[in-house]
Design a protein around this motif. Structure first.
Motif, PDB file in Angstrom:
ATOM      1  N   UNK A 194     -32.536  11.250 -13.692  1.00 32.31           N
ATOM      2  CA  UNK A 194     -32.222  10.041 -12.948  1.00 32.31           C
ATOM      3  C   UNK A 194     -30.973  10.256 -12.097  1.00 32.31           C
ATOM      4  N   UNK A 195     -30.901   9.488 -11.026  1.00 29.76           N
ATOM      5  CA  UNK A 195     -29.723   9.506 -10.164  1.00 29.76           C
ATOM      6  C   UNK A 195     -29.564   8.117  -9.553  1.00 29.76           C
ATOM      7  N   UNK A 196     -28.327   7.771  -9.240  1.00 32.40           N
ATOM      8  CA  UNK A 196     -28.087   6.457  -8.680  1.00 32.40           C
ATOM      9  C   UNK A 196     -26.715   6.356  -8.040  1.00 32.40           C
ATOM     10  N   UNK A 197     -26.417   5.178  -7.516  1.00 30.69           N
ATOM     11  CA  UNK A 197     -25.134   4.924  -6.867  1.00 30.69           C
ATOM     12  C   UNK A 197     -24.730   3.489  -7.127  1.00 30.69           C
ATOM     13  N   UNK A 198     -23.428   3.232  -7.036  1.00 33.16           N
ATOM     14  CA  UNK A 198     -22.966   1.877  -7.289  1.00 33.16           C
ATOM     15  C   UNK A 198     -21.491   1.727  -7.016  1.00 33.16           C
ATOM     16  N   UNK A 199     -20.886   0.736  -7.655  1.00 35.90           N
ATOM     17  CA  UNK A 199     -19.475   0.437  -7.474  1.00 35.90           C
ATOM     18  C   UNK A 199     -18.814   0.270  -8.838  1.00 35.90           C
ATOM     19  N   UNK A 200     -17.490   0.467  -8.872  1.00 38.99           N
ATOM     20  CA  UNK A 200     -16.724   0.316 -10.111  1.00 38.99           C
ATOM     21  C   UNK A 200     -15.342  -0.200  -9.781  1.00 38.99           C
ATOM     22  N   UNK A 201     -14.718  -0.879 -10.765  1.00 39.65           N
ATOM     23  CA  UNK A 201     -13.364  -1.424 -10.589  1.00 39.65           C
ATOM     24  C   UNK A 201     -12.544  -1.097 -11.826  1.00 39.65           C
ATOM     25  N   UNK A 202     -11.379  -0.466 -11.605  1.00 39.43           N
ATOM     26  CA  UNK A 202     -10.527  -0.067 -12.710  1.00 39.43           C
ATOM     27  C   UNK A 202      -9.470  -1.107 -13.049  1.00 39.43           C
ATOM     28  N   UNK A 203      -9.185  -1.241 -14.346  1.00 40.26           N
ATOM     29  CA  UNK A 203      -8.138  -2.141 -14.834  1.00 40.26           C
ATOM     30  C   UNK A 203      -7.303  -1.380 -15.855  1.00 40.26           C
ATOM     31  N   UNK A 204      -5.989  -1.258 -15.600  1.00 38.20           N
ATOM     32  CA  UNK A 204      -5.111  -0.564 -16.529  1.00 38.20           C
ATOM     33  C   UNK A 204      -4.767  -1.492 -17.688  1.00 38.20           C
ATOM     34  N   UNK A 205      -5.236  -1.148 -18.903  1.00 42.73           N
ATOM     35  CA  UNK A 205      -4.955  -1.938 -20.093  1.00 42.73           C
ATOM     36  C   UNK A 205      -3.548  -1.630 -20.596  1.00 42.73           C
ATOM     37  N   UNK A 206      -3.191  -0.356 -20.603  1.00 38.34           N
ATOM     38  CA  UNK A 206      -1.823   0.094 -20.851  1.00 38.34           C
ATOM     39  C   UNK A 206      -1.511   1.125 -19.774  1.00 38.34           C
ATOM     40  N   UNK A 207      -0.348   1.765 -19.880  1.00 42.78           N
ATOM     41  CA  UNK A 207       0.010   2.777 -18.875  1.00 42.78           C
ATOM     42  C   UNK A 207      -0.921   3.982 -18.898  1.00 42.78           C
ATOM     43  N   UNK A 208      -1.623   4.210 -20.013  1.00 39.40           N
ATOM     44  CA  UNK A 208      -2.452   5.410 -20.143  1.00 39.40           C
ATOM     45  C   UNK A 208      -3.888   5.127 -20.575  1.00 39.40           C
ATOM     46  N   UNK A 209      -4.287   3.865 -20.566  1.00 36.96           N
ATOM     47  CA  UNK A 209      -5.660   3.500 -20.930  1.00 36.96           C
ATOM     48  C   UNK A 209      -6.235   2.612 -19.827  1.00 36.96           C
ATOM     49  N   UNK A 210      -7.401   3.004 -19.333  1.00 39.19           N
ATOM     50  CA  UNK A 210      -8.031   2.255 -18.250  1.00 39.19           C
ATOM     51  C   UNK A 210      -9.420   1.787 -18.660  1.00 39.19           C
ATOM     52  N   UNK A 211      -9.736   0.537 -18.307  1.00 36.08           N
ATOM     53  CA  UNK A 211     -11.062  -0.032 -18.485  1.00 36.08           C
ATOM     54  C   UNK A 211     -11.733  -0.082 -17.122  1.00 36.08           C
ATOM     55  N   UNK A 212     -12.958   0.436 -17.019  1.00 32.23           N
ATOM     56  CA  UNK A 212     -13.623   0.495 -15.720  1.00 32.23           C
ATOM     57  C   UNK A 212     -15.070   0.011 -15.806  1.00 32.23           C
ATOM     58  N   UNK A 213     -15.328  -1.278 -15.532  1.00 21.49           N
ATOM     59  CA  UNK A 213     -16.717  -1.752 -15.461  1.00 21.49           C
ATOM     60  C   UNK A 213     -17.385  -1.273 -14.174  1.00 21.49           C
TER      61      UNK A 213
END
Length: 312
Positions: A194-213
């Motif tokens: 499979x292959x695909x494309x899309x978008x994502x948005x990053x949110x820094x939870x702490x200085x070294x941990x990121x959440x990216x939906x």
């Protein structure tokens, strides 16, 4: 010509001079970005003016745009050498709140706001040095679930183009081999890709941990050496069958270095079209147009992923 169209009546058309100026400005911005990336003399240097949030007295005059990367350094005095040593302390990126200091002749300017993506807690007075990157991150991992196997993804930052921090366009792909039973016949080693494309948005939870939906849309294909011999209700074979999917998910990444993370996450695959073969014929089973789950039972569902991510 566009002024004669319905759309053109409501849109103000740009003159050739304005279009030329915009083209020259874009070319200048890209040239400056690359010069700042390669040559020391072009790299912006400034102290941290404020923390919580992080601010510095640089802005549009220095060519700063959203998501430009800066390294933060602390200077520590070494008694043995009677000199100061530069210690790397973290990485920050500019937000969209960039001060317009182009018309300011004195040092009494406003500040640009930054957000931290790596490192320890920063302090006022730390030296910031611009370190432009390509803005691309490559992820390699493994998925486990209804859709599984090896997985890869590329995230490209769009901040300096669309003025939105930590926003990405993504390209993903994966492959696995799995056994399935179709019409009471077992097929070992069906190959999925499979292959695909899309978008994502990053949110820094702490200085070294990121959440990216993220959200993506793509295509999955299935193949087997015997699929040319397998037919649907109308005698159409299953050679090269494929379907489109939609996917939503979220990843959590932990910094090991500023440009190297381990990550884990989950994504839900939903197959959204009827199945087609390589001839673009829709497949029918038991009198109805076949879905992916009709052929490969319970393939729709949640998959977890883990792996590494490298930034460039």
């Amino acid at each position: 010509a566009s002024e004669d169209t319905q759309l053109g009546r409501f849109m103000k058309q740009k003159s050739e001079d304005v279009l030329l100026m915009e083209l020259v400005q874009k070319g200048y911005d890209e040239s400056l970005y690359n010069l700042e990336k390669k040559y020391e003399d072009f790299k912006v240097k400034t102290p941290i003016y404020q923390v919580n949030p992080i601010r510095a007295k640089v802005g549009k005059k220095e060519g700063i745009k959203t998501d430009y990367r800066f390294f933060a350094y602390e200077y520590i005095y070494d008694e043995k050498t009677s000199s100061s040593k530069q210690k790397f302390r973290g990485v920050i990126r500019s937000t969209s709140k960039i001060v317009d200091n182009r018309q300011v002749a004195t040092g009494n300017t406003g500040t640009t706001k930054f957000y931290q993506t790596s490192g320890r807690k920063l302090q006022t007075g730390y030296l910031l040095q611009q370190k432009n990157d390509v803005g691309v991150e490559v992820s390699l991992g493994y998925e486990v679930g209804e859709v599984g196997g090896v997985y890869g993804r590329i995230d490209a930052r769009l901040g300096r183009y669309i003025n939105l921090k930590s926003f990405f366009v993504i390209i993903e792909g994966g492959a696995e081999m799995k056994d399935y039973e179709i019409n009471s016949v077992k097929y070992e080693g069906v190959v999925f890709a499979h292959y695909g494309a899309g978008i994502a948005k990053g949110f820094m939870i702490t200085r070294n941990i990121e959440l990216r939906p993220y959200l993506s849309i793509g295509k999955e294909m299935a193949s087997h050496k015997d699929f040319e011999k397998v037919t649907d209700d109308n005698g159409k074979n299953l050679d090269g069958i494929n379907v489109l999917y939609g996917k939503g998910g979220i990843n959590l990444a932990l910094n090991l270095k500023h440009n190297f993370q381990i990550f884990g996450g989950a994504g839900y695959y939903s197959f959204i079209t009827n199945v087609q073969n390589s001839d673009k014929d829709e497949i029918e089973l038991n009198g109805d147009k076949a879905s992916w789950d009709d052929i490969f039972k319970d393939r729709t569902g949640l998959s977890t992923v883990f792996g590494i991510r490298i930034g460039f």
